[in-house]
Design an enzyme around this catalytic site. Structure first.
Site, short mmCIF file in Angstrom:
data_model
loop_
_atom_site.label_atom_id
_atom_site.label_comp_id
_atom_site.label_asym_id
_atom_site.label_seq_id
_atom_site.Cartn_x
_atom_site.Cartn_y
_atom_site.Cartn_z
N HIS A 143 0.79 -1.25 -0.12
CA HIS A 143 0.00 0.03 -0.21
C HIS A 143 0.80 1.03 -0.12
CE1 HIS A 143 0.53 -0.32 4.53
NE2 HIS A 143 0.66 0.75 4.42
N ASP B 264 0.43 -7.84 1.13
CA ASP B 264 0.62 -6.38 1.36
C ASP B 264 2.09 -6.15 1.46
OD1 ASP B 264 0.26 -3.72 1.76
OD2 ASP B 264 0.03 -3.63 3.72
N SER C 175 5.01 2.73 8.44
CA SER C 175 4.25 1.67 7.94
C SER C 175 5.53 1.30 6.74
CB SER C 175 2.95 1.74 7.33
OG SER C 175 2.47 0.76 6.76
#
Length: 416
Positions: free
Chosen positions: A157, A187, A262
């Protein structure tokens, strides 16, 4: 010292014996020429005036005084040495190691020092369609170098729909990057930096050996800043999070994970990556990371695809630009224990992140929302939303934001 004391004691004994012998001879002579009582008194007084007595007395007193002084000095020295040792034994150890305590015992700082040069900041540029035409949107996240020739591991992402990628290294230099493989389900994404120089690489550990209670460090490089560090412990090793990233048992930790870090590494105290930072739940203290063993499998498959020139971009034809986390009863229970905002929620899907400029963002969804209904039906797992998005169907989404409920209409768009 022991030899000197022995010699002195022997000399004192000899002097005393000599004096006693002389005294007895004098008493014997006196008793033979005078009456016994008067002679004894005169003799005793005479002996006290005798130079031999004075010599013996002075010698004995001096010897005893000297011995007592030495004993007390030695005892005092012993006490002093004992106190100094008890007080400074740690300092002696530190001096022997020639290293301050902050260097010896600060295990988190040592792990960070080992791994910080491998953590990078990832910037992306993507085109989003709007009613006014295509608009270039910029995004960012974190990643970490896993090979000396410039392979960078991050979240899918982070590079979502990116047509250009720029990576900022620990030393401040910037390199262009190319997305060479993506796994939307896991992911995960792999970026190849365009460089010929040798780069520092992060060692990959094993998440299968991880235990609850172990210290971990969440590292990232958000907003082009120097590495940010948060530390915590592993709460749960194999947290089943059904939904979009199906089949993955996440690492749950209380180390703070946010949008900025992240894609960065979750590191153990040996300086090894044991996870990839992914998402934070509704409240602080509950964060999730993808196990490094899942990433190893992704890298293995990426290498195979690279050898056959079959790059995997995605198994999805459409996207709306959200990350999802199914609120299982156990996760929901932990969240409700920390906040009363979701007390009336029994099922739902939490959105840790909504990509800026994405279809979901333009529709009004924001990170931190909890989807409770889709098309008028309660949502129990993110897999339900995943199937609707995959089909490219428009949907009516009801979300809980704070203590309020909102309804939005979202239309999926082509992802790549």
């Amino acid at each position: 010292m022991a030899g000197n004391l022995t010699t002195l004691a022997r000399a004192s004994r000899q002097l005393t014996a000599l004096y006693v012998k002389q005294t007895l001879r004098s008493i014997h002579k006196t008793n033979s020429s005078t009456r016994y009582g008067q002679g004894m008194r005169n003799s005793v007084w005479k002996y006290f005036r005798n130079p031999w007595f004075a010599a013996v007395a002075v010698s004995s007193v001096g010897s005893l005084s000297w011995i007592g002084y030495k004993y007390m000095v030695k005892k005092d020295d012993f006490i002093k040495v004992t106190r100094v040792y008890a007080k400074s034994q740690d300092s002696d150890i530190d001096r022997d190691n020639k290293m301050p305590r902050s260097k010896q015992y600060n295990f988190i700082a040592q792990a960070v020092e080992m791994t910080a040069p491998t953590v990078v900041h990832v910037e992306t540029a993507a085109t989003n369609r709007t009613m006014f035409g295509d608009v270039v949107m910029h995004g960012s996240g974190s990643g970490f170098i896993i090979s000396e020739d410039g392979l960078v591991l991050t979240n899918a992402h982070v590079i979502e729909r990116a047509y250009a990628v720029k990576v900022k290294l620990y030393d401040g230099s910037e390199l262009a990057g190319e997305v060479i493989d993506v796994d939307i389900d896991a992911d995960l994404a792999l970026i190849k930096l365009k460089t010929k120089k040798k780069l520092p690489a992060m060692a990959l550990g094993s998440s299968s050996q991880l235990r609850p209670g172990e210290w971990v460090i969440a590292m990232g490089s958000p907003l082009s800043l120097t590495n940010t560090i948060t530390a915590g412990i592993v709460s749960t090793v194999h947290r089943e999070v059904p939904g979009l990233h199906s089949g993955i048992q996440y690492i749950q930790t209380d180390a703070a994970i946010n949008v900025g870090n992240s894609g960065g590494p979750l590191v153990n105290l040996d300086g090894e990556a044991i996870g990839i930072n992914t998402m934070k739940a509704v409240v602080s203290g509950i964060s999730f990371a993808i196990p490094i063993d899942v990433a190893k499998e992704f890298l293995k498959n990426a290498q195979l695809r690279s050898s056959t020139s079959k790059t995997r971009r995605s198994r999805m034809d459409y996207y709306i630009g959200i990350s999802m986390l199914t609120l299982t009863p156990s996760i929901l229970g932990e969240i409700q224990a920390r906040t009363d905002k979701l007390d009336d929620i029994t099922t739902g899907v939490f959105l840790p992140n909504v990509a800026a400029g994405s279809p979901a963002y333009r529709a009004g969804l924001r990170g931190g929302d909890v989807i409770t209904e889709v098309n008028g039906k309660s949502v129990k797992a993110s897999k339900e939303i995943y199937n609707i998005v995959k089909a490219g169907e428009a949907m009516q989404v009801k979300v809980r934001r704070g203590t309020d409920d909102f309804t939005f209409f979202v239309t999926p768009e082509s992802k790549f």
